[in-house]
Write a protein that holds these residues in place. Structure first.
Motif, PDB file in Angstrom:
ATOM      1  N   ASP A   1       0.796  -1.237   0.000  1.00 11.49           N
ATOM      2  CA  ASP A   1       0.000   0.000   0.000  1.00 11.49           C
ATOM      3  C   ASP A   1       0.826   1.284   0.000  1.00 11.49           C
ATOM      4  OD1 ASP A   1      -2.375  -1.521   0.006  1.00 11.49           O
ATOM      5  OD2 ASP A   1      -2.362  -1.620   2.198  1.00 11.49           O
ATOM      6  N   LEU A   2       2.085   1.223  -0.416  1.00  7.02           N
ATOM      7  CA  LEU A   2       2.920   2.417  -0.489  1.00  7.02           C
ATOM      8  C   LEU A   2       2.462   3.287  -1.669  1.00  7.02           C
ATOM      9  CD1 LEU A   2       5.445   3.942   0.553  1.00  7.02           C
ATOM     10  CD2 LEU A   2       6.780   2.620  -1.100  1.00  7.02           C
ATOM     11  N   THR A   3       2.253   4.553  -1.418  1.00  6.25           N
ATOM     12  CA  THR A   3       1.855   5.494  -2.464  1.00  6.25           C
ATOM     13  C   THR A   3       3.011   5.712  -3.427  1.00  6.25           C
ATOM     14  OG1 THR A   3       0.428   6.648  -0.893  1.00  6.25           O
ATOM     15  CG2 THR A   3       1.023   7.844  -2.902  1.00  6.25           C
ATOM     16  N   SER A   4       2.714   5.714  -4.726  1.00  5.03           N
ATOM     17  CA  SER A   4       3.752   6.041  -5.708  1.00  5.03           C
ATOM     18  C   SER A   4       3.130   6.840  -6.839  1.00  5.03           C
ATOM     19  CB  SER A   4       4.429   4.772  -6.244  1.00  5.03           C
ATOM     20  OG  SER A   4       3.537   4.020  -7.021  1.00  5.03           O
ATOM     21  N   PHE A   5       3.957   7.652  -7.476  1.00  3.91           N
ATOM     22  CA  PHE A   5       3.534   8.478  -8.601  1.00  3.91           C
ATOM     23  C   PHE A   5       4.429   8.174  -9.789  1.00  3.91           C
ATOM     24  CE2 PHE A   5       2.215  10.834  -4.872  1.00  3.91           C
ATOM     25  CZ  PHE A   5       0.944  11.266  -5.214  1.00  3.91           C
ATOM     26  N   ILE A   6       3.834   8.044 -10.962  1.00  2.55           N
ATOM     27  CA  ILE A   6       4.619   7.894 -12.181  1.00  2.55           C
ATOM     28  C   ILE A   6       5.161   9.274 -12.532  1.00  2.55           C
ATOM     29  CG2 ILE A   6       4.533   7.356 -14.641  1.00  2.55           C
ATOM     30  CD1 ILE A   6       2.337   5.296 -13.940  1.00  2.55           C
ATOM     31  N   VAL A   7       6.472   9.353 -12.764  1.00  5.89           N
ATOM     32  CA  VAL A   7       7.118  10.633 -13.080  1.00  5.89           C
ATOM     33  C   VAL A   7       7.904  10.496 -14.379  1.00  5.89           C
ATOM     34  CG1 VAL A   7       7.222  11.495 -10.713  1.00  5.89           C
ATOM     35  CG2 VAL A   7       9.046  10.031 -11.551  1.00  5.89           C
ATOM     36  N   LYS A   8       7.995  11.597 -15.112  1.00  2.00           N
ATOM     37  CA  LYS A   8       8.667  11.584 -16.408  1.00  2.00           C
ATOM     38  C   LYS A   8       9.878  12.496 -16.478  1.00  2.00           C
ATOM     39  CE  LYS A   8       4.441  10.277 -18.667  1.00  2.00           C
ATOM     40  NZ  LYS A   8       3.292  10.711 -19.396  1.00  2.00           N
ATOM     41  N   SER A   9      10.198  13.151 -15.353  1.00  2.00           N
ATOM     42  CA  SER A   9      11.365  14.030 -15.326  1.00  2.00           C
ATOM     43  C   SER A   9      11.760  14.300 -13.875  1.00  2.00           C
ATOM     44  CB  SER A   9      11.053  15.364 -16.018  1.00  2.00           C
ATOM     45  OG  SER A   9      10.124  16.108 -15.254  1.00  2.00           O
ATOM     46  N   SER A  10      12.985  14.784 -13.693  1.00  2.00           N
ATOM     47  CA  SER A  10      13.411  15.144 -12.339  1.00  2.00           C
ATOM     48  C   SER A  10      12.584  16.320 -11.823  1.00  2.00           C
ATOM     49  CB  SER A  10      14.902  15.459 -12.308  1.00  2.00           C
ATOM     50  OG  SER A  10      15.207  16.524 -13.170  1.00  2.00           O
TER      51      SER A  10
END
Length: 88
Positions: free
Chosen positions: A60-69
């Motif tokens: 259940d750890l929250t994560s976000f897809i990211v495309k750049s620093s």
């Protein structure tokens, strides 16, 4: 932040056959308790699990897809502690 840029520099040099999915998550392990620093309730304790196929993970750890620093920086800024100190 330099480590974040290094990740995306490496992704940029990938061949057309290679694909990457980068996710950002932030957690704290203190006194054997795991807390999700991006959660709406960061005091909720999470569990460490193991899957034979994917290995060890935090349930259940929250994560976000990211495309750049820059996007990682935005995620960090959005979840700064309102009392003035960072959760990171």
């Amino acid at each position: 932040p330099n480590a974040f840029q290094q990740i995306f520099d490496k992704v940029a040099t990938a061949t057309e056959e290679q694909q990457f999915l980068v996710r950002a998550s932030y957690l704290e392990i203190y006194n054997e308790e795991i807390r999700d620093l991006l959660s709406k309730d960061p005091k909720f304790k999470l569990e460490l699990k193991e899957n034979m196929d994917s290995g060890v993970y935090v349930k259940d750890l929250t994560s976000f897809i990211v495309k750049s620093s820059h996007e990682i920086d935005q995620v960090m800024q959005a979840f700064l502690d309102p009392r003035g100190h960072s959760a990171f």
